[in-house]
Design an enzyme around this catalytic site. Structure first.
Site, mmCIF file in Angstrom:
data_model
loop_
_atom_site.group_PDB
_atom_site.id
_atom_site.type_symbol
_atom_site.label_atom_id
_atom_site.label_comp_id
_atom_site.label_asym_id
_atom_site.label_seq_id
_atom_site.Cartn_x
_atom_site.Cartn_y
_atom_site.Cartn_z
ATOM 1 N NE ARG A 15 -2.578 -1.676 3.243
ATOM 2 C CZ ARG A 15 -3.051 -1.603 4.484
ATOM 3 N NH1 ARG A 15 -4.053 -0.784 4.758
ATOM 4 N NH2 ARG A 15 -2.529 -2.333 5.446
ATOM 5 C CE LYS A 22 4.790 -1.653 6.102
ATOM 6 N NZ LYS A 22 3.412 -2.020 6.475
ATOM 7 C CD GLN A 72 8.152 -14.695 6.631
ATOM 8 O OE1 GLN A 72 8.186 -13.475 6.618
ATOM 9 N NE2 GLN A 72 7.100 -15.378 7.064
ATOM 10 C CG ASN A 229 -0.610 -0.482 7.218
ATOM 11 O OD1 ASN A 229 0.299 -1.304 7.317
ATOM 12 N ND2 ASN A 229 -1.582 -0.405 8.101
ATOM 13 C CE LYS A 352 34.504 21.621 -5.113
ATOM 14 N NZ LYS A 352 34.923 21.148 -6.424
ATOM 15 C CE1 TYR A 367 32.553 26.983 -5.864
ATOM 16 C CE2 TYR A 367 34.072 27.439 -7.670
ATOM 17 C CZ TYR A 367 33.457 26.544 -6.807
ATOM 18 O OH TYR A 367 33.755 25.212 -6.888
ATOM 19 C CB ALA A 424 39.183 46.217 -8.516
#
Ligand code: UD1
Ligand code: CA
Length: 448
Positions: A15, A22, A72, A229, A352, A367, A424
């Site tokens: 379901r 699940k 099982q 469920n 990063k 960055y 700059a």
């Protein structure tokens, strides 16, 4: 008394309408089956046994060696599932607790209460099992508890097998039991095959009654045992679990300004007097120190944040910030970003796989990738480490106390010395020496 827990997790959970079994859907930072392991560990120090079947390789990948496994192969019912654990557990422990892999809201203390009831009742002898029952006005989906005229439990009837009268019964079976281990193993094979072709663990109750054995029971709260469920149940469980986590944090000294818009995984730790502002999501193994302000509108995943930090309207993933750092609004720390003490990142900073030394400042839209920036460096507005040449990533190194002018492009691999300066708009393609000033496109050293 030695008690072991068996987690039934071999069913698929049709379901859920999902590729994923699940028990691998998540609630507040853990998969459902990991919650079951967590609960099992709160009641016993024995390694839990997970009965797996559908999606067993996926479940094993998640649980690794946190449990032992019984397989099982065919889902022939809850009784058959428990039987698969017999060879691992017979003769090993005195009592067996059975729980499901889809009941994340069950509390450790409730299970502890069941174990204590079992221990206490067993002292008077002849006890087969102790179990939880719940009362709910809407009994749908649960097996019904039958009691005899003395009020003793006499059977559990599955919903599909109930008579019209039995369907009205409001005392229900959550499916959580603590069995006398020897009695369980000796009698599991007596479970008859049901009309549906399954072996129901619930039939152990009638088997016990027929043998004149005793059954102890105690009431549980429906909220804890309402298994998952569907994805509607999943969202409901998330909501309840989230509130429990927030309450625990607030009681430990964390301010949560708006619990309704705050999402914190159970695996996150937060120090005292930290304020969590609205619309904030904290996930995974995130650790946050004391006296921080986190949010508003921030998302932190698997990251470490030291004391006295502030994270405003920013995303931090797989990164770390030492004490007294502040980032945002609108900063992004990505994998491997390491901010040392007192680093400041203003709006639209992205970092990063880089180390930023103590006191380094990067105020506006820059960055830094694959870089090592020493302490007290000023990264001017719009600075970019050009770390990718289209094929490979290259490193940038900037020495302490350097001043990187606004809009500098650092074409990696490149190294800037200590106390160096760039003008700059420079495009720096060659290494810059200690104390040197470079400017222009491409950047050249200024005449001394
Ligand atoms: C079961 C109980 C029912 C109880 C309800 C509470 C039985 C026969 N019935 O019914 O009385 O009210 O739980 O939620 O026990 N599982 C296996 N292998 C199997 C079958 C099930 O591992 O062959 C596992 C499932 O993965 C699940 C749990 O056992 O975690 C319960 O199975 P489910 O099919 O949901 O049982 P219910 O029909 O809900
Ligand atoms: Ca169920």
């Amino acid at each position: 008394m030695k008690i072991s827990t068996v987690i039934l997790a071999a069913g698929y959970g049709t379901r859920m309408k999902s590729k994923l079994p699940k028990q691998l859907h998540r609630v507040a930072g853990r998969t459902l089956v990991e919650w079951s392991v967590e609960i099992a560990n709160q009641v016993s120090s024995e390694l839990p046994t997970a009965v797996v079947g559908h999606g067993k390789e996926d479940v094993k990948r998640v649980l690794t060696d946190r449990v032992q496994y019984a397989v099982q192969e065919e889902q022939l019912g809850t009784g058959h599932a428990v039987q698969q654990a017999e060879s691992l557990l017979r003769g090993q422990v005195d009592a067996i607790i059975v729980i499901y892999g889809d009941m994340p809201l069950l509390r450790g203390e409730t299970l502890r209460g069941l174990a204590d009831l079992f221990i206490q009742e067993q002292a008077t002898g002849n006890l087969a099992l102790a179990m939880l029952t719940v009362v709910r006005d809407d009994p749908q989906g649960f097996g019904r508890i039958l009691r005899d005229t003395d009020g003793k439990i006499s059977a559990i009837v599955e919903e599909a097998a109930c008579t019209a009268e039995q369907l009205k019964i409001r005392e229900l079976n959550p499916g959580i039991y603590c069995f006398d281990a020897n009695w369980l193993w000796d009698n599991l094979s007596s479970i008859p095959l049901s009309a549906k072709g399954e072996y129901y663990l619930t039939d152990m109750v009638e088997i016990a009654v027929a043998q004149g054995k005793r059954i102890a029971s105690t009431f549980a709260d429906i909220e804890e045992v309402d298994g998952i469920n569907t994805r509607i149940h999943l969202a409901h469980a998330e909501q309840i679990m989230r509130r429990r986590i927030l309450n625990r944090l607030m009681l430990s000294g964390v301010t949560i300004v708006d619990p309704d818009s705050t999402y914190i995984d159970d695996t996150v730790s937060i120090g005292q007097d930290t304020r969590i502002m609205p619309a904030t999501i904290l996930e995974g193994c995130t650790e946050i120190g004391r006296d921080c302000v986190i949010g508003p509108t921030s998302h932190i995943i698997d990251s470490q944040i030291g004391d006295h930090c502030s994270v405003s309207q920013s995303v931090v993933e797989y990164a770390s910030m030492a004490e007294h750092c502040d980032i945002g609004p609108f900063s992004h720390l990505r994998k491997g970003a390491i901010l040392d003490a007192g680093v400041h990142l203003g709006n639209f900073g992205e970092v990063k796989n880089s180390y930023l030394g103590p006191g380094t400042k990067m105020g506006h839209f820059s960055y830094l990738g694959d870089s090592h920036i020493e302490g007290n460096v000023n990264i001017g507005a719009g600075t970019i480490t050009c770390n990718f040449d289209g094929e490979n990533k290259h490193k940038t190194h900037i020495g302490a106390n350097s001043f990187i002018g606004s809009d500098t492009m650092l074409v990696a691999p490149i190294s800037v010395g200590k106390g160096a300066r760039t003008g700059a708009g420079s495009i720096v393609t060659k290494d810059v020496g200690d104390g040197e000033l470079v400017y222009g496109v491409p950047a050249k050293a200024a005449a001394q």
